[in-house]
Design an enzyme around this catalytic site. Structure first.
Site, PDB file in Angstrom:
ATOM      1  N   ASP A   8       0.870  -1.200  -0.010  1.00  0.00           N
ATOM      2  CA  ASP A   8       0.060  -0.093  -0.030  1.00  0.00           C
ATOM      3  C   ASP A   8       0.839   1.054  -0.058  1.00  0.00           C
ATOM      4  O   ASP A   8       1.368   1.513   1.052  1.00  0.00           O
ATOM      5  CB  ASP A   8      -0.889   0.011   1.175  1.00  0.00           C
ATOM      6  CG  ASP A   8      -1.677   1.173   1.331  1.00  0.00           C
ATOM      7  OD1 ASP A   8      -2.245   1.845   0.249  1.00  0.00           O
ATOM      8  OD2 ASP A   8      -2.024   1.593   2.457  1.00  0.00           O
ATOM      9  N   GLU A  67      -1.347  -1.706  -4.959  1.00  0.00           N
ATOM     10  CA  GLU A  67      -2.490  -0.934  -5.192  1.00  0.00           C
ATOM     11  C   GLU A  67      -2.185   0.406  -6.262  1.00  0.00           C
ATOM     12  O   GLU A  67      -1.334   1.077  -6.505  1.00  0.00           O
ATOM     13  CB  GLU A  67      -3.175   0.068  -4.102  1.00  0.00           C
ATOM     14  CG  GLU A  67      -4.339   0.717  -4.051  1.00  0.00           C
ATOM     15  CD  GLU A  67      -4.749   1.267  -2.995  1.00  0.00           C
ATOM     16  OE1 GLU A  67      -5.545   0.639  -1.956  1.00  0.00           O
ATOM     17  OE2 GLU A  67      -4.311   2.544  -2.575  1.00  0.00           O
ATOM     18  N   ASP A 139      -2.293   0.740   7.325  1.00  0.00           N
ATOM     19  CA  ASP A 139      -1.664   0.643   6.080  1.00  0.00           C
ATOM     20  C   ASP A 139      -1.055  -0.756   5.924  1.00  0.00           C
ATOM     21  O   ASP A 139      -0.883  -1.131   4.758  1.00  0.00           O
ATOM     22  CB  ASP A 139      -0.493   1.487   6.301  1.00  0.00           C
ATOM     23  CG  ASP A 139      -0.954   3.137   6.119  1.00  0.00           C
ATOM     24  OD1 ASP A 139      -1.336   3.583   5.180  1.00  0.00           O
ATOM     25  OD2 ASP A 139      -0.692   3.802   7.310  1.00  0.00           O
TER      26      ASP A 139
END
EC number: 3.1.21.10
Length: 172
Positions: A8, A67, A139
């Site tokens: 992430d 992502e 996160d």
């Protein structure tokens, strides 16, 4: 499939998560957050690159998922996020890892059943799916969700490939 690393990305905090997929079973390996101190931006990118490289060398994942960029609050934020992603992707490519990219909505859909899930829902489902004793940091939970999404996507593709190899009960 075996070890999958999820990332992430962020220019201040980059979450990471590693899971081990063995058939239909997925086990938690590790997760955490790379905290980037207040440095000039190029130095932050180097720290992301170096940290992701170190994690890859330590855990030796076979798959890497990250992502995709979404439109952030501003174009400048989106650009910084894209550069942080780039640093992590280059670290993976330098280690000869295949890179898969997933939209945030797709990750949320795969983990919670809705693409509009909030961070708390993602944390809860990651904790549940991986049988963790507590909620992972936001996160890190997002990175684990990305890794889980990748595992689910790969398993779905394998099922489709097997189904296509059969026609009317015969192997094609």
């Amino acid at each position: 499939m075996a070890l999958v690393m999820g990332i992430d990305p962020g220019s201040r905090k980059t979450g990471f998560g590693i899971v081990n997929a063995m058939g239909a079973r997925v086990e938690y390996v590790t997760s955490g957050v790379i905290r980037i101190p207040e440095l000039p931006f190029p130095d932050r990118l180097k720290l992301i690159f170096d940290s992701v490289t170190e994690l890859i060398e330590q855990y030796r994942p076979q798959e890497f998922a990250i992502e995709q960029v979404f439109m952030a609050k501003s174009a400048g934020s989106a650009l910084k996020l894209g550069q942080a992603r780039g640093a992590a992707i280059v670290a993976a490519v330098n280690q000869n890892l295949p890179v898969a990219e997933y939209e945030a909505r797709k990750v949320k859909q795969a983990i919670t059943g809705t693409g509009a899930a909030d961070k708390r829902q993602v944390q809860h489902m990651v904790k549940t799916l991986l049988a963790l004793p507590g909620d992972p940091q936001e996160d890190a939970a997002d990175a684990l969700a990305i890794a889980l999404c990748h595992v689910n996507s790969q398993q779905h593709l394998l099922k489709l490939a097997r189904a296509r190899s059969f026609r009317r009960g015969r192997v094609v």
